[in-house]
Design a protein around this motif. Sequence first.
Motif, PDB file in Angstrom:
ATOM      1  N   MET A   1     -11.946  24.920  21.126  1.00 38.33           N
ATOM      2  CA  MET A   1     -11.966  23.616  21.667  1.00 38.33           C
ATOM      3  C   MET A   1     -12.025  22.520  20.514  1.00 38.33           C
ATOM      4  O   MET A   1     -12.573  22.883  19.437  1.00 38.33           O
ATOM      5  N   TYR A   2     -11.258  21.761  20.633  1.00 40.53           N
ATOM      6  CA  TYR A   2     -11.018  20.700  19.424  1.00 40.53           C
ATOM      7  C   TYR A   2     -11.933  19.343  19.630  1.00 40.53           C
ATOM      8  O   TYR A   2     -12.137  18.802  20.900  1.00 40.53           O
ATOM      9  N   ARG A   3     -12.609  18.955  18.648  1.00 37.22           N
ATOM     10  CA  ARG A   3     -13.791  18.038  18.682  1.00 37.22           C
ATOM     11  C   ARG A   3     -13.268  16.801  18.068  1.00 37.22           C
ATOM     12  O   ARG A   3     -12.414  17.011  16.766  1.00 37.22           O
ATOM     13  N   ILE A   4     -13.733  15.512  18.211  1.00 41.09           N
ATOM     14  CA  ILE A   4     -13.505  14.541  17.234  1.00 41.09           C
ATOM     15  C   ILE A   4     -14.498  14.644  16.057  1.00 41.09           C
ATOM     16  O   ILE A   4     -15.724  15.108  16.275  1.00 41.09           O
ATOM     17  N   PHE A  55     -15.968  10.584  32.349  1.00 45.02           N
ATOM     18  CA  PHE A  55     -15.534  11.040  31.351  1.00 45.02           C
ATOM     19  C   PHE A  55     -15.700  10.273  29.974  1.00 45.02           C
ATOM     20  O   PHE A  55     -15.980  10.760  28.781  1.00 45.02           O
ATOM     21  N   LYS A  56     -16.089   8.999  30.081  1.00 43.73           N
ATOM     22  CA  LYS A  56     -16.455   8.482  28.898  1.00 43.73           C
ATOM     23  C   LYS A  56     -17.817   8.753  28.446  1.00 43.73           C
ATOM     24  O   LYS A  56     -18.109   8.739  27.365  1.00 43.73           O
ATOM     25  N   GLN A  57     -18.757   8.828  29.451  1.00 42.36           N
ATOM     26  CA  GLN A  57     -20.102   9.494  28.978  1.00 42.36           C
ATOM     27  C   GLN A  57     -19.973  10.613  28.353  1.00 42.36           C
ATOM     28  O   GLN A  57     -20.661  11.178  27.608  1.00 42.36           O
ATOM     29  N   ALA A  58     -19.088  11.751  28.946  1.00 42.75           N
ATOM     30  CA  ALA A  58     -18.866  13.096  28.339  1.00 42.75           C
ATOM     31  C   ALA A  58     -18.405  13.047  26.816  1.00 42.75           C
ATOM     32  O   ALA A  58     -18.949  13.749  25.839  1.00 42.75           O
ATOM     33  N   LEU A  59     -17.529  12.016  26.652  1.00 43.30           N
ATOM     34  CA  LEU A  59     -17.172  11.736  25.404  1.00 43.30           C
ATOM     35  C   LEU A  59     -18.145  11.312  24.283  1.00 43.30           C
ATOM     36  O   LEU A  59     -18.091  11.536  23.150  1.00 43.30           O
ATOM     37  N   GLN A  60     -19.054  10.681  24.676  1.00 45.05           N
ATOM     38  CA  GLN A  60     -20.272  10.247  23.988  1.00 45.05           C
ATOM     39  C   GLN A  60     -21.215  11.155  23.475  1.00 45.05           C
ATOM     40  O   GLN A  60     -21.531  11.033  22.485  1.00 45.05           O
ATOM     41  N   SER A  61     -21.114  12.121  24.315  1.00 50.16           N
ATOM     42  CA  SER A  61     -21.879  13.410  24.031  1.00 50.16           C
ATOM     43  C   SER A  61     -21.437  14.675  23.431  1.00 50.16           C
ATOM     44  O   SER A  61     -21.887  15.386  22.774  1.00 50.16           O
ATOM     45  N   ASP A  62     -20.142  14.908  24.036  1.00 47.78           N
ATOM     46  CA  ASP A  62     -19.225  15.943  23.652  1.00 47.78           C
ATOM     47  C   ASP A  62     -18.099  15.700  23.878  1.00 47.78           C
ATOM     48  O   ASP A  62     -17.189  16.040  24.788  1.00 47.78           O
ATOM     49  N   PRO A  63     -17.316  14.963  22.685  1.00 48.52           N
ATOM     50  CA  PRO A  63     -16.056  14.630  22.503  1.00 48.52           C
ATOM     51  C   PRO A  63     -14.893  15.511  22.375  1.00 48.52           C
ATOM     52  O   PRO A  63     -14.597  15.878  21.324  1.00 48.52           O
ATOM     53  N   THR A  64     -14.436  16.463  23.562  1.00 43.12           N
ATOM     54  CA  THR A  64     -13.527  17.406  23.301  1.00 43.12           C
ATOM     55  C   THR A  64     -12.086  16.944  23.603  1.00 43.12           C
ATOM     56  O   THR A  64     -12.079  15.721  24.619  1.00 43.12           O
ATOM     57  N   ILE A  65     -11.357  17.445  23.593  1.00 39.17           N
ATOM     58  CA  ILE A  65      -9.822  17.036  23.800  1.00 39.17           C
ATOM     59  C   ILE A  65      -9.845  17.005  25.369  1.00 39.17           C
ATOM     60  O   ILE A  65      -9.199  16.196  25.870  1.00 39.17           O
ATOM     61  N   SER A  66     -10.307  18.196  26.092  1.00 35.96           N
ATOM     62  CA  SER A  66     -10.193  18.227  27.474  1.00 35.96           C
ATOM     63  C   SER A  66     -10.793  17.038  27.977  1.00 35.96           C
ATOM     64  O   SER A  66     -10.359  16.683  29.113  1.00 35.96           O
ATOM     65  N   TYR A  68     -10.890  14.049  26.793  1.00 37.64           N
ATOM     66  CA  TYR A  68      -9.825  12.939  26.578  1.00 37.64           C
ATOM     67  C   TYR A  68      -8.746  12.979  27.495  1.00 37.64           C
ATOM     68  O   TYR A  68      -8.027  12.154  28.173  1.00 37.64           O
ATOM     69  N   GLU A  69      -8.262  14.313  27.821  1.00 40.84           N
ATOM     70  CA  GLU A  69      -7.278  14.585  28.633  1.00 40.84           C
ATOM     71  C   GLU A  69      -7.620  14.062  30.240  1.00 40.84           C
ATOM     72  O   GLU A  69      -6.771  13.273  30.837  1.00 40.84           O
ATOM     73  N   GLY A  70      -8.969  14.190  30.495  1.00 39.91           N
ATOM     74  CA  GLY A  70      -9.245  13.815  31.885  1.00 39.91           C
ATOM     75  C   GLY A  70      -9.490  12.559  31.935  1.00 39.91           C
ATOM     76  O   GLY A  70      -8.921  11.635  32.964  1.00 39.91           O
ATOM     77  N   LEU A  71      -9.796  11.546  31.067  1.00 44.77           N
ATOM     78  CA  LEU A  71      -9.754  10.037  30.660  1.00 44.77           C
ATOM     79  C   LEU A  71      -8.370   9.651  30.770  1.00 44.77           C
ATOM     80  O   LEU A  71      -8.201   8.580  31.457  1.00 44.77           O
ATOM     81  N   ALA A  72      -7.544  10.426  30.384  1.00 46.91           N
ATOM     82  CA  ALA A  72      -6.204   9.703  30.266  1.00 46.91           C
ATOM     83  C   ALA A  72      -5.437   9.770  31.524  1.00 46.91           C
ATOM     84  O   ALA A  72      -4.773   9.039  31.980  1.00 46.91           O
ATOM     85  N   GLN A  73      -5.706  10.997  32.223  1.00 45.18           N
ATOM     86  CA  GLN A  73      -5.156  11.444  33.429  1.00 45.18           C
ATOM     87  C   GLN A  73      -5.812  10.103  34.747  1.00 45.18           C
ATOM     88  O   GLN A  73      -4.977   9.798  35.460  1.00 45.18           O
ATOM     89  N   THR A  74      -6.974   9.945  34.420  1.00 50.64           N
ATOM     90  CA  THR A  74      -7.683   8.864  35.091  1.00 50.64           C
ATOM     91  C   THR A  74      -7.214   7.751  34.881  1.00 50.64           C
ATOM     92  O   THR A  74      -6.813   6.858  35.987  1.00 50.64           O
ATOM     93  N   TYR A  75      -6.877   7.170  33.708  1.00 50.04           N
ATOM     94  CA  TYR A  75      -5.954   5.956  33.665  1.00 50.04           C
ATOM     95  C   TYR A  75      -4.867   5.906  34.320  1.00 50.04           C
ATOM     96  O   TYR A  75      -4.382   4.944  34.899  1.00 50.04           O
ATOM     97  N   GLU A  76      -4.125   7.358  34.285  1.00 51.66           N
ATOM     98  CA  GLU A  76      -2.551   7.346  34.996  1.00 51.66           C
ATOM     99  C   GLU A  76      -2.732   6.952  36.319  1.00 51.66           C
ATOM    100  O   GLU A  76      -2.072   6.288  36.982  1.00 51.66           O
ATOM    101  N   ALA A  77      -3.912   7.643  36.853  1.00 49.17           N
ATOM    102  CA  ALA A  77      -4.049   7.402  38.359  1.00 49.17           C
ATOM    103  C   ALA A  77      -4.254   6.082  38.881  1.00 49.17           C
ATOM    104  O   ALA A  77      -4.218   5.517  40.022  1.00 49.17           O
ATOM    105  N   GLN A  78      -4.751   5.070  37.812  1.00 52.11           N
ATOM    106  CA  GLN A  78      -5.019   3.927  37.965  1.00 52.11           C
ATOM    107  C   GLN A  78      -4.142   2.980  37.445  1.00 52.11           C
ATOM    108  O   GLN A  78      -4.113   1.803  37.408  1.00 52.11           O
ATOM    109  N   ASN A  79      -3.006   3.460  37.196  1.00 51.37           N
ATOM    110  CA  ASN A  79      -1.680   2.721  36.576  1.00 51.37           C
ATOM    111  C   ASN A  79      -2.064   2.199  35.191  1.00 51.37           C
ATOM    112  O   ASN A  79      -1.194   1.116  35.020  1.00 51.37           O
ATOM    113  N   SER A  80      -2.949   2.551  34.618  1.00 52.72           N
ATOM    114  CA  SER A  80      -3.236   1.978  33.380  1.00 52.72           C
ATOM    115  C   SER A  80      -2.506   2.897  32.185  1.00 52.72           C
ATOM    116  O   SER A  80      -2.983   3.594  31.384  1.00 52.72           O
ATOM    117  N   TRP A  81      -1.022   2.573  32.360  1.00 47.95           N
ATOM    118  CA  TRP A  81      -0.184   3.559  31.571  1.00 47.95           C
ATOM    119  C   TRP A  81      -0.492   3.160  29.844  1.00 47.95           C
ATOM    120  O   TRP A  81      -0.652   4.089  29.179  1.00 47.95           O
TER     121      TRP A  81
END
Length: 260
Positions: A1-4, A55-66, A68-81
Amino acid sequence: MYRILYKNLPINLVFSVLILSSCAQSPAFDKDVSLESLGDKAYERQDYETAETYFKQALQSDPTISAYEGLAQTYEAQNSWNKAIEIWAAISKVDGLTIEQSDHFKLKAAKNYARLGNSLDARNYLNKIKTNSLLETREGRLVDGLTSVLEGQETKAINIFQKILMQTPSDHSIKINLALTYLVFNKPDIAITLFSEMPNNQVAKLNKSIALVLNGQDEEALKIATALQGENGANKTIRYAQDLKDMPPKSRARHLFGVK
């Protein structure tokens, strides 16, 4: 897994300037109770605000690419392109990714630029993709097709949607995209024929009424629209279609394809 590289980076930072790096796989953890897993489950039940929080809480404790993918997809679902673009663009630059993995994220960025009607940046990201097989996927072709419509490239856009339709002839969403492309470029008669091939599709019926107006068949258009929307809704649709008549192709494309 990739990490920040830095685990304490704030979630509201500008993702395009994130310093990302690869490292060893993260240790195993119970996915049933992990914050990322909770985000996934909230996303699946379409509770996007809750998913975003997890997802934001997850990124604070375990910032993996997956995550970030989840957060990006959540933004898409809310039309926050725009927010989604920042993430896709940033993680496409992570050290240690394969070319195909990086290209996957670039395609996601291109898709969101196209959704915003930004054909210049969408094309820029498409041109950066080196994995031809990715561009030949349904998603890759759809992004290329929409970008081509927004660019005013009539022949290219039509060819792309026709190619997808040949492979999946029962795919009504592709047939609708193709028909809308013909409408963009002032060929309502062809669009009407395509919409008529989907008599039970409500979206196709509504767009057929618009195509009929553009083809000078207002009375027939009104009958179809009234049956679908009632008198008030039908009158709004007819006025909308009449407004489209005076628009140049690029402006008409933004309206018909619902981009900003």
